[in-house]
Design a protein around this motif. Structure first.
Motif, PDB file in Angstrom:
ATOM      1  N   GLY A 133       2.836  13.839 -10.558  1.00 58.69           N
ATOM      2  CA  GLY A 133       3.614  15.223 -10.405  1.00 58.69           C
ATOM      3  C   GLY A 133       4.596  15.221 -11.615  1.00 58.69           C
ATOM      4  N   THR A 134       5.634  16.161 -11.575  1.00 60.70           N
ATOM      5  CA  THR A 134       6.424  16.317 -12.666  1.00 60.70           C
ATOM      6  C   THR A 134       7.856  16.301 -12.042  1.00 60.70           C
ATOM      7  N   THR A 135       8.621  15.401 -12.948  1.00 61.88           N
ATOM      8  CA  THR A 135       9.748  14.947 -12.489  1.00 61.88           C
ATOM      9  C   THR A 135      10.715  15.248 -13.689  1.00 61.88           C
ATOM     10  N   TRP A 136      12.161  15.683 -13.382  1.00 57.92           N
ATOM     11  CA  TRP A 136      12.887  16.193 -14.383  1.00 57.92           C
ATOM     12  C   TRP A 136      14.316  15.829 -14.019  1.00 57.92           C
ATOM     13  N   THR A 137      15.099  15.140 -15.041  1.00 57.13           N
ATOM     14  CA  THR A 137      16.597  15.301 -15.044  1.00 57.13           C
ATOM     15  C   THR A 137      17.462  16.085 -15.645  1.00 57.13           C
ATOM     16  N   ALA A 138      18.263  17.134 -15.376  1.00 51.35           N
ATOM     17  CA  ALA A 138      18.987  17.785 -16.171  1.00 51.35           C
ATOM     18  C   ALA A 138      20.438  17.795 -16.065  1.00 51.35           C
TER      19      ALA A 138
ATOM     20  N   THR B 136       4.948  17.808  -7.140  1.00 47.75           N
ATOM     21  CA  THR B 136       3.660  17.187  -6.993  1.00 47.75           C
ATOM     22  C   THR B 136       2.757  18.138  -7.635  1.00 47.75           C
ATOM     23  N   ASP B 137       1.405  17.660  -7.896  1.00 52.50           N
ATOM     24  CA  ASP B 137       0.375  18.446  -8.575  1.00 52.50           C
ATOM     25  C   ASP B 137       0.069  19.904  -7.466  1.00 52.50           C
ATOM     26  N   LYS B 138       0.516  19.888  -6.507  1.00 56.49           N
ATOM     27  CA  LYS B 138       0.062  20.777  -5.719  1.00 56.49           C
ATOM     28  C   LYS B 138       1.729  21.861  -5.594  1.00 56.49           C
ATOM     29  N   ASN B 139       2.536  21.260  -6.540  1.00 56.42           N
ATOM     30  CA  ASN B 139       3.859  22.308  -6.825  1.00 56.42           C
ATOM     31  C   ASN B 139       4.909  22.260  -5.759  1.00 56.42           C
ATOM     32  N   PHE B 140       4.812  21.476  -4.942  1.00 57.49           N
ATOM     33  CA  PHE B 140       5.717  21.149  -3.863  1.00 57.49           C
ATOM     34  C   PHE B 140       6.608  19.990  -4.262  1.00 57.49           C
ATOM     35  N   GLY B 141       7.688  19.905  -3.651  1.00 53.85           N
ATOM     36  CA  GLY B 141       8.724  18.896  -4.216  1.00 53.85           C
ATOM     37  C   GLY B 141      10.042  18.923  -3.481  1.00 53.85           C
ATOM     38  N   VAL B 142      11.116  18.389  -4.128  1.00 57.04           N
ATOM     39  CA  VAL B 142      12.119  18.375  -3.693  1.00 57.04           C
ATOM     40  C   VAL B 142      13.299  18.293  -4.980  1.00 57.04           C
TER      41      VAL B 142
ATOM     42  N   VAL C 295       0.823  -1.042  -0.076  1.00 61.86           N
ATOM     43  CA  VAL C 295      -0.061   0.183   0.084  1.00 61.86           C
ATOM     44  C   VAL C 295       0.813   1.264  -0.008  1.00 61.86           C
ATOM     45  N   LEU C 296       1.778   1.231   0.843  1.00 63.82           N
ATOM     46  CA  LEU C 296       2.701   2.186   1.027  1.00 63.82           C
ATOM     47  C   LEU C 296       3.467   2.535  -0.471  1.00 63.82           C
ATOM     48  N   LEU C 297       4.188   1.573  -1.094  1.00 63.43           N
ATOM     49  CA  LEU C 297       4.468   1.573  -2.389  1.00 63.43           C
ATOM     50  C   LEU C 297       3.572   2.013  -3.322  1.00 63.43           C
ATOM     51  N   LEU C 298       2.490   1.924  -3.537  1.00 67.60           N
ATOM     52  CA  LEU C 298       1.360   2.138  -4.588  1.00 67.60           C
ATOM     53  C   LEU C 298       1.049   3.768  -4.127  1.00 67.60           C
ATOM     54  N   SER C 299       0.845   3.971  -2.876  1.00 65.27           N
ATOM     55  CA  SER C 299       0.534   5.532  -2.236  1.00 65.27           C
ATOM     56  C   SER C 299       1.955   6.537  -3.108  1.00 65.27           C
ATOM     57  N   VAL C 300       3.233   6.109  -2.870  1.00 64.15           N
ATOM     58  CA  VAL C 300       4.402   6.719  -3.309  1.00 64.15           C
ATOM     59  C   VAL C 300       4.542   6.835  -4.709  1.00 64.15           C
ATOM     60  N   SER C 301       4.085   5.664  -5.537  1.00 65.73           N
ATOM     61  CA  SER C 301       4.446   5.589  -6.979  1.00 65.73           C
ATOM     62  C   SER C 301       3.160   6.578  -7.544  1.00 65.73           C
ATOM     63  N   SER C 302       1.964   6.558  -6.763  1.00 67.99           N
ATOM     64  CA  SER C 302       0.859   7.517  -7.575  1.00 67.99           C
ATOM     65  C   SER C 302       1.171   8.831  -7.396  1.00 67.99           C
ATOM     66  N   VAL C 303       1.811   9.223  -6.088  1.00 72.20           N
ATOM     67  CA  VAL C 303       2.327  10.676  -6.067  1.00 72.20           C
ATOM     68  C   VAL C 303       3.376  11.062  -7.029  1.00 72.20           C
ATOM     69  N   VAL C 304       4.177  10.141  -7.099  1.00 73.64           N
ATOM     70  CA  VAL C 304       5.461  10.657  -8.232  1.00 73.64           C
ATOM     71  C   VAL C 304       4.652  10.529  -9.586  1.00 73.64           C
TER      72      VAL C 304
END
Length: 216
Positions: free
Chosen positions: A38-43, A78-84, A26-35
């Protein structure tokens, strides 16, 4: 009776293990759904760094260095624009006339961030977090290898902008600043070494960057 007790114990352990696996799933599904949401980039970036070590008791005593190199930036919002945001830098000296010269510099930055969308193709983002630098210099004196390594630990901040040029490609640029309050050094001459924290010393750095990002 002993056999029955052992059987019950095994069944209890199986149920406990299944419960743990279910919770983990359940935790893995929750984390993967959040990822995924959202928006992820590698630069890949080009970085230029100016670093200044200062004596806190005498501001006129300082060591300056200039470095340039490549960096990697990974960010997720994330869709709420908070991230890391995570930044890694690999840099080399560009000016041997400076008082602070090194073979190479490795820098690390990680911190929470916020992204402000400017339409569908542009955004601004910022972050405040943890910053770490390591400088290393290797020389030979009378045929004996000497190694000097300096670590800087402190806090950092970053501000950047991103502009989309293709559905999965964008150009980004910005600036990272750091204040380092924990300075330690380690040196060795041949087989002899010494390690020490430098008291009453701090460092400040400014690192502009520009690069191209791939959005996952």
């Amino acid at each position: 009776m002993v056999i029955i007790h052992i059987s019950k114990l095994k069944n209890f352990r199986r149920k406990k293990m299944k419960r743990k696996l279910l919770i983990l799933g359940v935790l893995l599904l929750s984390v993967s759904s959040v990822v995924m949401a959202g928006t992820t980039w590698t630069a890949l970036t080009g970085n230029y760094d100016k670093n200044t070590l200062r004596d806190n008791d005498n501001s006129s005593l300082q060591l300056d260095s200039s470095s340039a190199g490549i960096g990697m930036q990974v960010a997720h919002f994330t869709d709420k624009n908070f991230g890391v945001i995570v930044n890694l830098g690999f840099l080399w000296d560009t000016d041997d006339s400076k008082s602070f010269t090194w073979d190479r510099q490795i820098s690390t930055y990680v911190g929470p961030g916020y992204r402000l969308a400017l339409g569908k193709e542009a955004s601004l983002y910022g972050s405040v977090g943890f910053a770490l630098k390591n400088f290393r210099d290797t020389n030979k004196v009378l045929g004996v290898e000497t190694i000097l390594s300096v670590n800087q630990i402190g806090i950092g901040a970053m501000a950047g902008a991103q502009v989309q040029i293709q559905p999965s490609l964008s150009i980004l640029g910005g600036i990272q600043a750091g204040h380092y309050f924990n300075i330690s050094g380690k040196g060795s001459i041949g087989s002899n070494s010494i390690e020490q924290t430098v008291e009453d010393t701090s460092a400040q750095a400014i690192t502009p960057f520009v690069g191209i990002a791939y959005t996952l």
